[in-house]
Design a protein around this motif. Sequence first.
Motif, PDB file in Angstrom:
ATOM      1  N   SER A 100     -28.065   4.275 -20.337  1.00  0.00           N
ATOM      2  CA  SER A 100     -28.437   4.886 -19.065  1.00  0.00           C
ATOM      3  C   SER A 100     -29.491   4.090 -18.312  1.00  0.00           C
ATOM      4  O   SER A 100     -29.759   4.375 -17.154  1.00  0.00           O
TER       5      SER A 100
ATOM      6  N   HIS B  32     -31.886  13.521 -18.765  1.00  0.00           N
ATOM      7  CA  HIS B  32     -31.410  12.854 -17.562  1.00  0.00           C
ATOM      8  C   HIS B  32     -30.231  11.932 -17.874  1.00  0.00           C
ATOM      9  O   HIS B  32     -29.227  11.914 -17.148  1.00  0.00           O
TER      10      HIS B  32
ATOM     11  N   ALA C 202     -26.375  12.454 -16.564  1.00  0.00           N
ATOM     12  CA  ALA C 202     -25.727  11.426 -15.750  1.00  0.00           C
ATOM     13  C   ALA C 202     -24.378  11.045 -16.339  1.00  0.00           C
ATOM     14  O   ALA C 202     -23.390  10.876 -15.613  1.00  0.00           O
TER      15      ALA C 202
ATOM     16  N   THR D  19     -21.677  13.776 -15.690  1.00  0.00           N
ATOM     17  CA  THR D  19     -21.099  13.816 -14.348  1.00  0.00           C
ATOM     18  C   THR D  19     -20.186  12.624 -14.072  1.00  0.00           C
ATOM     19  O   THR D  19     -19.404  12.666 -13.124  1.00  0.00           O
ATOM     20  N   SER D  20     -20.285  11.593 -14.884  1.00  0.00           N
ATOM     21  CA  SER D  20     -19.481  10.392 -14.633  1.00  0.00           C
ATOM     22  C   SER D  20     -18.289  10.264 -15.572  1.00  0.00           C
ATOM     23  O   SER D  20     -17.510   9.322 -15.458  1.00  0.00           O
TER      24      SER D  20
END
Length: 249
Positions: free
Chosen positions: A23, A182, A186, A189-190
Motif C-alpha cells: 500500500s 487504511h 484501499a 475498494t480496488s
Amino acid sequence: MRSDFVAALRQRAVPLCGALLLSGLVVGPARGAASAAAAAPDPEAAALAQLTQLRAAFLKRIDAEGYKLCPVPQIELGDPPSFGHFVAERNSVVVAAWTHLAPEERKGFEAMAQSMGGEATGRSVFENGTNRWVFVHELGHWWQACRHQTRPHSYAAENGADRIALAFWRERDPRYAVGIVHGYRALLTSMPSPLPEGEGVSTYYDANFAKVSQGNAYTWFQATMIAALAEEQPAPSLHRALSQPLYPQ
C-alpha cells in the motif's frame, strides 16, 4: 495491481502483510529494526531480537490484564507459505525471514521499496509487514490455542486473531494501526469480490478455505475482516479482544 505481482512472485497465498507491503504505508524501518540491525550484523539475529522483544511486550500486556499465561511460544525463522504460521504441536510461531527469501523475492521487495521512495529498503518493507503485523496476528492464534478457542482455517479464528492484533497495535503504535486499516480499506475498494452472489462471508470462507487461500481472494477476505473490525464501536480494548470467544453462544 501490485498484489498480483506478489502472488506471481511467490506463487503462494497472498500473505497477511500484503496490504502493508504493497500500500505504500511503510516507508522506513520498523521501530527498533534499524538499531537492532546496527547492533547485530547477522540479519537473522537482528530479526530474532526484534521478534523476541515484541513477543515479550505482547505477553507483558496479557499478564497486565490479569490473564494466566500459557508456556511462552517459541520463535522459528523460516519461509512459511503465508509469511507466518503458528504450529500448535510444538508451540511455535514460524516467521518468514529476509535471509530465507529467494533472490527473486528479495528483488521484488527491493523494487517495491524503490517505488515508495524515502528511507524504505526491500528488507524494511518486508519486515515492517512480517515482523510486526503478521507476527502479532500469529501470536493471536497462539492465544486462541492457549484458551482452547481455535479452529484452524476458519473465519472466526482469523477474525479473532486480527481483532487481537489490531487492538494491540492501536495501543502500542496508533499510527501503525491506522496505516493497516487504511491499506486494507484501499485494497478492498480496488479488488473485485470473490464472494458468489447470495453467499455469506464467513460461511463461504469456512467451506472453501482451500480455494480462498490461493491468490487475491485471501487478501480480499482479510481486508473485509479488518475493515469491519475498524468500524466496531466502541473499539474493542485489548482485554476484550483477548477474552472474546470465537463462537459466541
